[in-house]
Motif scaffolding. Structure first.
Motif, short mmCIF file in Angstrom:
data_model
loop_
_atom_site.label_atom_id
_atom_site.label_comp_id
_atom_site.label_asym_id
_atom_site.label_seq_id
_atom_site.Cartn_x
_atom_site.Cartn_y
_atom_site.Cartn_z
N MET A 1 -33.37 -36.38 -33.99
CA MET A 1 -32.76 -35.17 -34.53
C MET A 1 -31.26 -35.40 -34.75
O MET A 1 -30.57 -35.84 -33.84
CB MET A 1 -32.97 -34.03 -33.52
N ARG A 2 -30.78 -35.10 -35.96
CA ARG A 2 -29.35 -35.26 -36.21
C ARG A 2 -28.57 -34.25 -35.41
O ARG A 2 -28.94 -33.09 -35.32
CB ARG A 2 -29.07 -35.04 -37.70
N LYS A 3 -27.46 -34.67 -34.86
CA LYS A 3 -26.67 -33.80 -33.99
C LYS A 3 -25.57 -33.08 -34.74
O LYS A 3 -24.85 -32.28 -34.19
CB LYS A 3 -26.05 -34.63 -32.85
N TYR A 4 -25.39 -33.41 -36.00
CA TYR A 4 -24.31 -32.76 -36.72
C TYR A 4 -24.76 -32.40 -38.12
O TYR A 4 -25.75 -32.92 -38.63
CB TYR A 4 -23.08 -33.67 -36.80
N ARG A 5 -24.04 -31.50 -38.74
CA ARG A 5 -24.35 -31.06 -40.09
C ARG A 5 -23.16 -31.43 -40.96
O ARG A 5 -22.02 -31.16 -40.63
CB ARG A 5 -24.53 -29.55 -40.06
N LEU A 6 -23.46 -32.07 -42.08
CA LEU A 6 -22.40 -32.44 -43.02
C LEU A 6 -22.16 -31.28 -43.98
O LEU A 6 -23.08 -30.57 -44.34
CB LEU A 6 -22.84 -33.66 -43.82
N LEU A 7 -20.92 -31.13 -44.38
CA LEU A 7 -20.62 -30.09 -45.37
C LEU A 7 -21.05 -30.55 -46.75
O LEU A 7 -20.93 -31.71 -47.09
CB LEU A 7 -19.12 -29.82 -45.41
N SER B 1 -28.24 -22.44 -35.55
CA SER B 1 -28.28 -23.82 -36.04
C SER B 1 -29.00 -24.72 -35.03
O SER B 1 -29.07 -24.41 -33.84
CB SER B 1 -26.84 -24.32 -36.23
N SER B 2 -29.52 -25.85 -35.51
CA SER B 2 -30.18 -26.77 -34.59
C SER B 2 -29.32 -28.00 -34.31
O SER B 2 -29.79 -28.98 -33.75
CB SER B 2 -31.54 -27.18 -35.17
N VAL B 3 -28.05 -27.96 -34.72
CA VAL B 3 -27.18 -29.12 -34.48
C VAL B 3 -26.07 -28.75 -33.46
O VAL B 3 -25.95 -27.60 -33.06
CB VAL B 3 -26.53 -29.63 -35.79
N ILE C 1 -20.29 -26.52 -31.80
CA ILE C 1 -21.05 -25.29 -31.59
C ILE C 1 -21.15 -25.02 -30.08
O ILE C 1 -21.38 -25.94 -29.29
CB ILE C 1 -22.44 -25.40 -32.23
N ASP C 2 -20.94 -23.78 -29.70
CA ASP C 2 -20.94 -23.39 -28.29
C ASP C 2 -22.38 -23.27 -27.78
O ASP C 2 -23.05 -22.26 -28.00
CB ASP C 2 -20.22 -22.04 -28.14
N GLN C 3 -22.85 -24.32 -27.10
CA GLN C 3 -24.26 -24.35 -26.67
C GLN C 3 -24.55 -23.35 -25.55
O GLN C 3 -25.67 -22.88 -25.40
CB GLN C 3 -24.66 -25.78 -26.26
N LYS C 4 -23.52 -23.01 -24.79
CA LYS C 4 -23.72 -22.03 -23.70
C LYS C 4 -24.04 -20.65 -24.30
O LYS C 4 -25.00 -19.99 -23.92
CB LYS C 4 -22.47 -21.97 -22.82
N ILE C 5 -23.22 -20.24 -25.28
CA ILE C 5 -23.48 -18.94 -25.94
C ILE C 5 -24.80 -19.00 -26.71
O ILE C 5 -25.58 -18.04 -26.69
CB ILE C 5 -22.33 -18.55 -26.91
N ARG D 1 -34.66 -20.57 -35.12
CA ARG D 1 -33.82 -21.73 -35.46
C ARG D 1 -33.86 -21.98 -36.95
O ARG D 1 -34.93 -21.90 -37.56
CB ARG D 1 -34.34 -22.99 -34.76
N MET D 2 -32.70 -22.32 -37.54
CA MET D 2 -32.78 -22.74 -38.95
C MET D 2 -33.07 -24.23 -38.98
O MET D 2 -32.61 -24.97 -38.10
CB MET D 2 -31.48 -22.51 -39.73
N SER D 3 -33.81 -24.63 -39.99
CA SER D 3 -34.03 -26.07 -40.17
C SER D 3 -32.71 -26.68 -40.64
O SER D 3 -31.83 -25.98 -41.15
CB SER D 3 -35.10 -26.30 -41.24
N LEU D 4 -32.59 -27.98 -40.51
CA LEU D 4 -31.38 -28.67 -40.97
C LEU D 4 -31.19 -28.43 -42.47
O LEU D 4 -30.08 -28.23 -42.95
CB LEU D 4 -31.49 -30.17 -40.67
#
Length: 291
Positions: A1-7, A85-87, A99-103, A115-118
């Motif tokens: 799973m990609r951990k980041y989203r590119l603009l 988001s999933s990233v 992205i604030d994973q706690k919130i 969840r949105m797909s990538l």
């Protein structure tokens, strides 16, 4: 799973070039409503609305802001709730936003989100167009804040209320900022919307009058009046659901005695419509203050 989203390319330009553009727009406006607790700002290409959005972002105080909730409407996928988001990271040409994973964990536990797909994430520009501006507004504290992107679906009025209630506790915290992503009237045949009040003069004047009616209702902070306005005029405000969620969150806090005011600071149109073949999109920027 990609951990980041590119603009997408639309806003990724070249970092230094984009940085200079944002700096230019921000340098031309005043900070009169700082510190904003929430802003409404447009999400079109920066050539169209970059200078308008600056009026909202100038009200952000990077010294106190630590968490930024970005609520954007879904343009491509049918969604009846809200999605996360999933990233972990959104990449911008300026720097990466975490992205604030706690919130996210707290929101996910409510069972109200999907969840949105990538693919959905990367196709959607309503959140994306706010990322470089967020990065720019916060650059003096760039390692000290996180973002909470939320894709808002076509919510019913009761769902807007539920999400408003949920987000109200976050809105109550002075270290949080809400960015509400919305353009205003999309007018013309390609948008299947051609409301025209001849008493206002040229078409673009009628559009402005229609938008400003809606803007003044938003400034009254009344979610029910805003819903009624949309039912009556069907104004094609694409971020109407994120705005509805914000108004309901504000409503919740006002019930508990919090005193707030919202002011629009700028209004613009992509072009001036004068005949039925023309089309335009309107943009507005405003800020919420807590007194």
């Amino acid at each position: 799973m990609r951990k980041y989203r590119l603009l997408g390319l639309e806003s990724s330009g070249k970092g230094p070039q984009l940085n200079a553009q944002l700096e230019g727009w921000l340098s031309q406006v005043q900070s009169t409503k700082r510190p904003a607790r929430a802003i409404i700002a447009p999400h079109a290409g920066y050539t169209y609305c970059g200078s308008c959005a600056a009026h909202a972002y100038k009200q952000v105080d990077p010294n106190i802001t630590r968490k930024i909730f970005i609520l954007g409407p879904s343009h491509h996928v049918p969604l009846s709730r809200c999605a996360l988001s999933s990233v972990d990271i959104y990449r911008t040409p300026l720097y990466d936003l975490r992205i604030d994973q706690k919130i996210y964990g707290e929101l996910w536990k409510t069972g109200m989100f999907e969840r949105m797909s990538l693919q959905t994430d990367e196709d959607e520009h309503s959140i994306e167009m706010h990322l470089p501006y967020t990065a720019k507004a916060m650059e003096s504290h760039k390692d000290e804040f996180t973002i909470i992107p939320v894709l808002v679906g076509a919510l019913s009025e009761s769902k807007e209320q539920e999400f408003g209630k949920l987000f109200s506790k976050y809105l109550a915290d002075p270290s949080n900022l809400f960015v509400v992503s919305s353009d205003f009237c999309h007018w013309g045949q390609r948008f299947r919307y051609s409301y025209y009040d001849e008493s206002q003069g040229e078409i673009y004047r009628s559009i402005e009058h229609l938008d400003k009616m809606g803007m003044s209702i938003i400034e009254q902070l009344d979610p029910v009046s805003f819903s009624n306005y949309l039912k009556k005029y069907h104004n094609t405000i694409c971020g109407r659901h994120p705005i509805g969620v914000l108004l309901n969150a504000i409503n919740e806090l006002q019930k508990n005695g919090m005193n707030m005011s919202f002011s629009f600071l700028n209004y613009a149109q992509s072009s001036q419509c004068r005949n039925w073949q023309d089309s335009s999109v309107s943009y507005a920027a405003g800020a919420l203050m807590v007194h």
